[in-house]
Scaffold this active site. Structure first.
Site, PDB file in Angstrom:
ATOM      1  N   ASN A 151       0.793  -1.186   0.162  1.00 41.84           N
ATOM      2  CA  ASN A 151       0.123   0.054  -0.108  1.00 41.84           C
ATOM      3  C   ASN A 151       0.884   1.174   0.132  1.00 41.84           C
ATOM      4  OD1 ASN A 151       0.796  -0.310   2.785  1.00 41.84           O
ATOM      5  ND2 ASN A 151      -1.093   0.576   3.484  1.00 41.84           N
ATOM      6  N   GLU A 249       4.966  -3.406  12.400  1.00 39.53           N
ATOM      7  CA  GLU A 249       3.781  -2.478  12.235  1.00 39.53           C
ATOM      8  C   GLU A 249       2.584  -3.241  11.510  1.00 39.53           C
ATOM      9  OE1 GLU A 249       3.552   0.396  13.289  1.00 39.53           O
ATOM     10  OE2 GLU A 249       5.721   0.623  13.458  1.00 39.53           O
ATOM     11  N   CYS A 283      -2.826   1.868   6.548  1.00 41.32           N
ATOM     12  CA  CYS A 283      -2.815   1.361   7.777  1.00 41.32           C
ATOM     13  C   CYS A 283      -3.354   2.477   8.917  1.00 41.32           C
ATOM     14  CB  CYS A 283      -1.282   0.970   8.452  1.00 41.32           C
ATOM     15  SG  CYS A 283      -0.594   0.038   7.640  1.00 41.32           S
TER      16      CYS A 283
HETATM   17  C1  UN1 Z   1       0.682   2.958   5.917  1.00 42.86           C
HETATM   18  O1  UN1 Z   1      -0.561   3.057   5.587  1.00 42.86           O
HETATM   19  O2  UN1 Z   1       1.124   1.889   6.072  1.00 42.86           O
HETATM   20  O3  UN1 Z   1       0.285   8.530   7.731  1.00 42.86           O
HETATM   21  C2  UN1 Z   1       1.415   4.163   5.975  1.00 42.86           C
HETATM   22  C3  UN1 Z   1       0.047   8.096   6.494  1.00 42.86           C
HETATM   23  C4  UN1 Z   1       1.144   7.846   5.613  1.00 42.86           C
HETATM   24  C5  UN1 Z   1       1.827   6.425   5.848  1.00 42.86           C
HETATM   25  C6  UN1 Z   1       0.793   5.271   5.817  1.00 42.86           C
HETATM   26  N1  UN1 Z   1       2.187   9.148   5.600  1.00 42.86           N
HETATM   27  O4  UN1 Z   1      -1.145   7.982   6.109  1.00 42.86           O
END
Ligand code: UN1
Length: 493
Positions: A151, A249, A283
């Protein structure tokens, strides 16, 4: 004809030992984008051997010099930002403004990590004994294994590999099967920036055939993984049993709290962007809104109207606001959750696949909003990783915080309010790794630590001032220049 790509092992571009390959496709159009090695454990062995061979010289290369290579990579990424963004949109579907952001996150991280080469601060402290010196310094660990999702196919490898390399480790990198091309560009760029052979090794393939052998490999000391909670916990169990450091993560179920005094227009913009940006496949995506009962209906109406108007399509088309899901399986998962949501709330927007005209070629699903959902409903609790938003009514901040904190996950949370007292209480009480005030749940900046609590992580943070922590050991060094035996805790008591 689609190009066939190779693994990078010990500075050489090579096929998988088995000769097998897998195909990469554009999720908006179905177009074939090239073939990649379907590697196996024997390729992992070769990559670990190459990384181990490169380690002694890389470890002894001064950190500022290691960092200069990362800086040069940053310059090359910057020069190619637009090409890389277009390639990323073709490969995983998110719209161009977002893929540009993903590449920019790689550039930001390169410059930030490169700066660490001239800091990498340790600590000096007095000794309790006379004529004795005490300090602690960071030391590299050895060969690190990096397993990344599709992603954020440029930003996430950057968070992991750039600090790992600046710190003096060598690496074996396994990218997600849905985004091999971005990993290939990443490795090519580091090669062009002058990274010595074997310092970064790239092995394409599946979790079972490449990821698991990495986790089990005695030559890999650290695994840094971003992906689902179930896979991550499995890695923690198997890798942890071998004594490895495992930095995870994982999932999220990020909530935006909207209190009755919030600016609803700003909250609507932020929720739409957080929920449907990247087609909900972040995420950090917002998938539940904990809204004060007095403004639930007004907010629901605004969100539903705007969600219905979002334009779906190929992310390369500037008119597109929401791209496809990454693959057919993800569409199935989202459709299954929407079926569950029909029992758990009131459908206010979306709720179906989108397949009219050219959309039929890709994996499209309409931005979906459910209202009146209970806090413990499955769609308000489980990570969906798609464009599905649940609105849950709350009566006050305390209830909203309790609902937020009851989640299995703890990556990001947000609150919309004009009341500074409640904003500060929320900042103190929300148990997530990232908290936003009057801002959606996405959009973390690289110079702050990134990561989450509970099922999102296992205590590690990426990027920020913490970027070196997963990839270094602390070494405490004592130098006694008294010329006699001095026993700590005994001779000075
Ligand atoms: C992710 O979705 O794994 O803060 C990372 C954010 C992005 C990074 C997302 N800078 O949504």
């Amino acid at each position: 004809m689609a190009e066939t790509h190779l693994n990078l092992i010990g500075g050489r571009w090579v096929k998988a030992r088995s000769g097998r390959t897998f195909a990469n496709h554009n999720p908006a159009t179905g177009e074939a984008l090239g073939d990649y090695p379907a590697s196996g454990p024997e390729d992992v062995d070769a990559a670990v051997a190459a990384a181990a061979k490169a380690y002694p010289a890389w470890r002894l290369t001064p950190a500022p010099k290691r960092a200069e290579i990362v800086f040069r990579a940053g310059e090359l990424i910057r020069a190619r930002k637009e090409d890389l963004a277009r390639a990323m949109t073709r490969e995983m579907g998110k719209i161009l403004v977002e893929t540009r952001g993903d590449v920019q996150e790689g550039i930001d991280m390169a410059y930030l990590a490169a700066g660490e080469g001239r800091r990498m601060y340790g600590v000096t402290t007095p000794s309790e004994m006379p004529n004795k010196w005490a300090m602690s310094v960071r030391a590299p660990i050895g060969v690190v294994g990096v397993i990344t999702p599709w992603n954020f196919p440029f930003a996430i490898p950057s968070w992991k590999l750039m600090p790992a390399l600046v710190a003096g480790n060598t690496a074996v990198f396994k990218p997600a099967g849905d985004t091999p091309e971005m990993a290939w560009h990443f490795a090519k760029i580091f090669e062009a920036a002058g990274l010595p052979a074997g310092v970064l090794n790239l092995v394409f393939g599946s979790g079972a055939q490449v990821g698991e052998p990495m986790v089990a490999h005695p030559g890999i000391a650290v695994i840094s993984f971003t992906g689902s909670t179930d896979v991550g916990l499995g890695i923690a169990g198997r890798g942890g049993a071998l004594g490895k450091r495992i930095s995870l993560e994982m999932g999220g179920k990020n909530a935006i709290i909207v209190l009755e005094d919030a600016d609803l227009s700003l909250a609507t913009d932020a929720i739409l962007w957080s929920a449907f940006g990247t087609t909900g496949q972040r995420c950090t995506a917002c998938s539940r809104v904990l809204v004060h009962e007095r403004v639930h209906d007004a907010l629901a109406q605004r969100l539903a109207e705007r969600a219905r108007r979002l334009t779906l399509g190929d992310g390369l088309d500037p008119a597109t606001e929401v791209g496809p899901l990454v693959n057919a399986k993800q569409v199935e998962t989202v459709a299954d959750y929407v079926a569950v949501g029909m029992q758990e709330g009131t459908l206010a927007a979306g709720g179906a696949r989108a397949a009219e005209g050219t959309l039929a070629r890709g994996h499209f699903f309409r931005p979906t909003v459910f209202t009146g959902v209970k806090a413990d409903a499955r769609i308000a609790v489980e990570e969906i990783f798609g464009p599905v938003l649940a609105l849950v009514k709350v009566t006050d901040l305390e209830e909203a915080v309790a609902v937020n904190n009851a989640s299995r996950y703890g990556l990001s949370s947000a609150i919309f309010t004009a009341d500074v007292h409640r904003a500060f209480a929320a900042m103190r009480d929300l148990e997530t790794g990232i908290v936003y005030v009057n801002h959606g749940t996405t959009g973390a900046e690289t110079h702050l630590p990134f990561g989450g609590t509970r099922g999102t992580g296992n205590g590690h943070r990426e990027a920020g001032h913490t970027m070196l922590d997963p990839f270094t050991e602390w070494k405490s060094i004592y130098v006694d220049f008294s010329g006699r035996l001095q026993r700590a805790q005994i001779d000075n008591a």
